[in-house]
Design a protein around this motif. Structure first.
Motif, PDB file in Angstrom:
ATOM      1  N   ARG A 138       0.882  -1.175   0.000  1.00 37.37           N
ATOM      2  CA  ARG A 138       0.000   0.000   0.000  1.00 37.37           C
ATOM      3  C   ARG A 138       0.916   1.221   0.000  1.00 37.37           C
ATOM      4  NH1 ARG A 138      -4.648  -0.417   4.232  1.00 37.37           N
ATOM      5  NH2 ARG A 138      -5.528  -1.792   2.643  1.00 37.37           N
ATOM      6  N   LEU A 139       0.982   1.869  -1.151  1.00 39.75           N
ATOM      7  CA  LEU A 139       1.901   2.987  -1.332  1.00 39.75           C
ATOM      8  C   LEU A 139       1.267   4.303  -0.908  1.00 39.75           C
ATOM      9  CD1 LEU A 139       3.151   1.799  -4.812  1.00 39.75           C
ATOM     10  CD2 LEU A 139       4.444   1.712  -2.679  1.00 39.75           C
ATOM     11  N   ASP A 140       2.115   5.281  -0.599  1.00 40.48           N
ATOM     12  CA  ASP A 140       1.593   6.595  -0.228  1.00 40.48           C
ATOM     13  C   ASP A 140       1.184   7.373  -1.484  1.00 40.48           C
ATOM     14  OD1 ASP A 140       3.887   7.815  -1.345  1.00 40.48           O
ATOM     15  OD2 ASP A 140       4.924   7.857   0.579  1.00 40.48           O
ATOM     16  N   ASP A 141       0.736   8.582  -1.288  1.00 40.10           N
ATOM     17  CA  ASP A 141       0.188   9.379  -2.381  1.00 40.10           C
ATOM     18  C   ASP A 141       1.220   9.843  -3.407  1.00 40.10           C
ATOM     19  OD1 ASP A 141      -2.330   9.094  -1.336  1.00 40.10           O
ATOM     20  OD2 ASP A 141      -2.294  11.011  -0.262  1.00 40.10           O
ATOM     21  N   SER A 142       2.498   9.563  -3.171  1.00 41.24           N
ATOM     22  CA  SER A 142       3.517   9.973  -4.141  1.00 41.24           C
ATOM     23  C   SER A 142       3.679   8.944  -5.254  1.00 41.24           C
ATOM     24  CB  SER A 142       4.855  10.220  -3.446  1.00 41.24           C
ATOM     25  OG  SER A 142       5.350   9.016  -2.878  1.00 41.24           O
ATOM     26  N   TYR A 143       2.899   7.862  -5.190  1.00 42.92           N
ATOM     27  CA  TYR A 143       2.957   6.840  -6.232  1.00 42.92           C
ATOM     28  C   TYR A 143       1.583   6.562  -6.818  1.00 42.92           C
ATOM     29  CZ  TYR A 143       7.784   5.774  -5.240  1.00 42.92           C
ATOM     30  OH  TYR A 143       9.130   5.870  -5.106  1.00 42.92           O
ATOM     31  N   ASN A 144       1.560   6.447  -8.109  1.00 37.95           N
ATOM     32  CA  ASN A 144       0.392   6.002  -8.857  1.00 37.95           C
ATOM     33  C   ASN A 144       0.390   4.478  -8.742  1.00 37.95           C
ATOM     34  OD1 ASN A 144      -1.021   4.882 -11.128  1.00 37.95           O
ATOM     35  ND2 ASN A 144      -0.967   6.882 -12.119  1.00 37.95           N
ATOM     36  N   SER A 145      -0.651   3.901  -8.176  1.00 40.34           N
ATOM     37  CA  SER A 145      -0.654   2.450  -7.941  1.00 40.34           C
ATOM     38  C   SER A 145      -0.557   1.662  -9.244  1.00 40.34           C
ATOM     39  CB  SER A 145      -1.877   2.027  -7.136  1.00 40.34           C
ATOM     40  OG  SER A 145      -3.061   2.381  -7.793  1.00 40.34           O
ATOM     41  N   LEU A 146      -1.130   2.171 -10.327  1.00 42.99           N
ATOM     42  CA  LEU A 146      -1.031   1.471 -11.608  1.00 42.99           C
ATOM     43  C   LEU A 146       0.406   1.514 -12.132  1.00 42.99           C
ATOM     44  CD1 LEU A 146      -2.653  -0.158 -13.619  1.00 42.99           C
ATOM     45  CD2 LEU A 146      -3.318   1.970 -14.742  1.00 42.99           C
ATOM     46  N   PHE A 147       1.084   2.631 -11.922  1.00 41.05           N
ATOM     47  CA  PHE A 147       2.488   2.738 -12.296  1.00 41.05           C
ATOM     48  C   PHE A 147       3.315   1.708 -11.509  1.00 41.05           C
ATOM     49  CE2 PHE A 147       6.704   4.387 -11.225  1.00 41.05           C
ATOM     50  CZ  PHE A 147       7.262   4.500 -12.490  1.00 41.05           C
ATOM     51  N   ALA A 148       3.083   1.641 -10.196  1.00 40.58           N
ATOM     52  CA  ALA A 148       3.817   0.686  -9.358  1.00 40.58           C
ATOM     53  C   ALA A 148       3.526  -0.750  -9.792  1.00 40.58           C
ATOM     54  CB  ALA A 148       3.463   0.897  -7.891  1.00 40.58           C
ATOM     55  N   TYR A 149       2.270  -1.033 -10.100  1.00 36.85           N
ATOM     56  CA  TYR A 149       1.892  -2.366 -10.573  1.00 36.85           C
ATOM     57  C   TYR A 149       2.669  -2.730 -11.835  1.00 36.85           C
ATOM     58  CZ  TYR A 149      -1.069  -5.817 -12.976  1.00 36.85           C
ATOM     59  OH  TYR A 149      -1.531  -6.905 -13.666  1.00 36.85           O
ATOM     60  N   TYR A 150       2.708  -1.811 -12.799  1.00 40.72           N
ATOM     61  CA  TYR A 150       3.475  -2.069 -14.026  1.00 40.72           C
ATOM     62  C   TYR A 150       4.957  -2.258 -13.709  1.00 40.72           C
ATOM     63  CZ  TYR A 150      -0.592  -0.679 -16.869  1.00 40.72           C
ATOM     64  OH  TYR A 150      -1.819  -0.603 -17.460  1.00 40.72           O
ATOM     65  N   TYR A 151       5.481  -1.456 -12.806  1.00 35.61           N
ATOM     66  CA  TYR A 151       6.890  -1.576 -12.422  1.00 35.61           C
ATOM     67  C   TYR A 151       7.166  -2.942 -11.799  1.00 35.61           C
ATOM     68  CZ  TYR A 151      11.216  -0.968  -9.812  1.00 35.61           C
ATOM     69  OH  TYR A 151      12.474  -1.147  -9.300  1.00 35.61           O
ATOM     70  N   PHE A 152       6.286  -3.388 -10.911  1.00 31.11           N
ATOM     71  CA  PHE A 152       6.490  -4.675 -10.257  1.00 31.11           C
ATOM     72  C   PHE A 152       6.430  -5.839 -11.252  1.00 31.11           C
ATOM     73  CE2 PHE A 152       4.710  -2.829  -6.061  1.00 31.11           C
ATOM     74  CZ  PHE A 152       5.959  -2.325  -5.727  1.00 31.11           C
ATOM     75  N   ARG A 153       5.818  -5.606 -12.394  1.00 23.93           N
ATOM     76  CA  ARG A 153       5.738  -6.650 -13.420  1.00 23.93           C
ATOM     77  C   ARG A 153       6.944  -6.656 -14.353  1.00 23.93           C
ATOM     78  NH1 ARG A 153       0.004  -7.429 -16.181  1.00 23.93           N
ATOM     79  NH2 ARG A 153       1.325  -8.956 -17.215  1.00 23.93           N
ATOM     80  N   THR A 154       7.794  -5.663 -14.285  1.00 22.10           N
ATOM     81  CA  THR A 154       8.927  -5.571 -15.213  1.00 22.10           C
ATOM     82  C   THR A 154       9.907  -6.717 -14.996  1.00 22.10           C
ATOM     83  OG1 THR A 154      10.286  -4.184 -13.750  1.00 22.10           O
ATOM     84  CG2 THR A 154       8.795  -3.042 -15.316  1.00 22.10           C
ATOM     85  N   SER A 155      10.648  -7.020 -16.043  1.00 21.32           N
ATOM     86  CA  SER A 155      11.664  -8.065 -15.927  1.00 21.32           C
ATOM     87  C   SER A 155      12.732  -7.655 -14.911  1.00 21.32           C
ATOM     88  CB  SER A 155      12.289  -8.381 -17.285  1.00 21.32           C
ATOM     89  OG  SER A 155      12.816  -7.227 -17.876  1.00 21.32           O
ATOM     90  N   TYR A 156      12.992  -6.364 -14.783  1.00 23.72           N
ATOM     91  CA  TYR A 156      13.972  -5.890 -13.794  1.00 23.72           C
ATOM     92  C   TYR A 156      13.520  -6.228 -12.373  1.00 23.72           C
ATOM     93  CZ  TYR A 156      16.584  -2.730 -10.784  1.00 23.72           C
ATOM     94  OH  TYR A 156      17.358  -2.215  -9.772  1.00 23.72           O
ATOM     95  N   PHE A 157      12.298  -5.866 -12.027  1.00 25.33           N
ATOM     96  CA  PHE A 157      11.809  -6.134 -10.679  1.00 25.33           C
ATOM     97  C   PHE A 157      11.686  -7.634 -10.439  1.00 25.33           C
ATOM     98  CE2 PHE A 157       8.858  -6.470  -7.151  1.00 25.33           C
ATOM     99  CZ  PHE A 157       9.388  -5.539  -6.265  1.00 25.33           C
ATOM    100  N   GLN A 158      11.228  -8.365 -11.431  1.00 17.73           N
ATOM    101  CA  GLN A 158      11.112  -9.816 -11.283  1.00 17.73           C
ATOM    102  C   GLN A 158      12.493 -10.458 -11.111  1.00 17.73           C
ATOM    103  OE1 GLN A 158       8.181 -11.688 -10.919  1.00 17.73           O
ATOM    104  NE2 GLN A 158       7.443  -9.596 -10.610  1.00 17.73           N
ATOM    105  N   TYR A 159      13.516  -9.886 -11.755  1.00 15.51           N
ATOM    106  CA  TYR A 159      14.890 -10.345 -11.553  1.00 15.51           C
ATOM    107  C   TYR A 159      15.306 -10.112 -10.094  1.00 15.51           C
ATOM    108  CZ  TYR A 159      19.973 -10.255 -11.532  1.00 15.51           C
ATOM    109  OH  TYR A 159      21.286 -10.459 -11.209  1.00 15.51           O
ATOM    110  N   LEU A 160      14.959  -8.940  -9.557  1.00 13.50           N
ATOM    111  CA  LEU A 160      15.281  -8.653  -8.159  1.00 13.50           C
ATOM    112  C   LEU A 160      14.634  -9.667  -7.227  1.00 13.50           C
ATOM    113  CD1 LEU A 160      14.962  -4.752  -8.114  1.00 13.50           C
ATOM    114  CD2 LEU A 160      17.072  -6.115  -8.077  1.00 13.50           C
ATOM    115  N   ILE A 161      13.398 -10.029  -7.503  1.00  9.19           N
ATOM    116  CA  ILE A 161      12.715 -11.065  -6.708  1.00  9.19           C
ATOM    117  C   ILE A 161      13.513 -12.371  -6.803  1.00  9.19           C
ATOM    118  CG2 ILE A 161      10.644 -12.528  -6.558  1.00  9.19           C
ATOM    119  CD1 ILE A 161       9.883  -9.809  -5.661  1.00  9.19           C
TER     120      ILE A 161
END
Length: 168
Positions: A73-96
């Motif tokens: 649950r992000l604060d108001d400085s993040y667009n939740s849809l933007f964060a969702y797309y970011y979490f789906r990136t190959s970069y973030f998935q690599y970090l996982i």
């Protein structure tokens, strides 16, 4: 009427009600800190096939998430849809992938590890621009999928007509 949001319900990168079990109101009430709301992002934190999968809660649903699912649950400085797309990136998935612990199908990532992973620090306006661009591309893909489905139907009709002519 309260959904139980487990790894199985987010395995396809979105919350799927048909894969969700319902829990009693008493059960849900006993876990108020596991309730979800619009804008929450759920991340599967266990299992080789599902670890790192994410879902964005976009509808007002009554639901509680399972132990092997994390809520972001992000604060108001993040667009939740933007964060969702970011979490789906190959970069973030690599970090996982590189931060998970365990072997085989018994792998886990923990909330403390997720909190340490980098997230882009850009303005809400830039986030919205990126979201709009991604949505535009996704809409274009949906049009292509629709056209492919229409053409497949035409091909099936042609094949059916030829088979019926040759059998008739």
């Amino acid at each position: 009427k309260c959904y139980y949001l487990s790894m199985a319900t987010i395995k396809n990168w979105k919350f799927e009600t048909e894969d969700s079990q319902l829990v009693s109101n008493d059960f849900a009430a006993s876990f108020p800190n596991k309730k979800v709301k619009i804008g929450d992002i759920l991340i599967s934190r266990s299992g080789e096939g599902s670890i790192g999968k994410v879902a964005l809660i976009q509808d007002d649903i009554d639901g509680v998430f399972a132990d092997f699912v994390m809520r972001v649950r992000l604060d108001d400085s993040y667009n939740s849809l933007f964060a969702y797309y970011y979490f789906r990136t190959s970069y973030f998935q690599y970090l996982i992938e590189v931060h998970k612990k365990g072997l085989g199908n018994n792998t886990n990532i923990f909330p403390s590890q997720i909190q340490e992973l980098p997230i882009l620090d850009i303005s809400l306006k830039q986030q919205q621009t990126i979201v709009d661009e991604i949505k535009s591309e996704l809409d274009a893909q949906e049009l292509i999928k629709s056209k492919i489905s229409e053409l497949r139907g035409q091909i099936n009709t042609l094949i059916k007509d030829v088979v019926e002519k040759n059998n008739g």
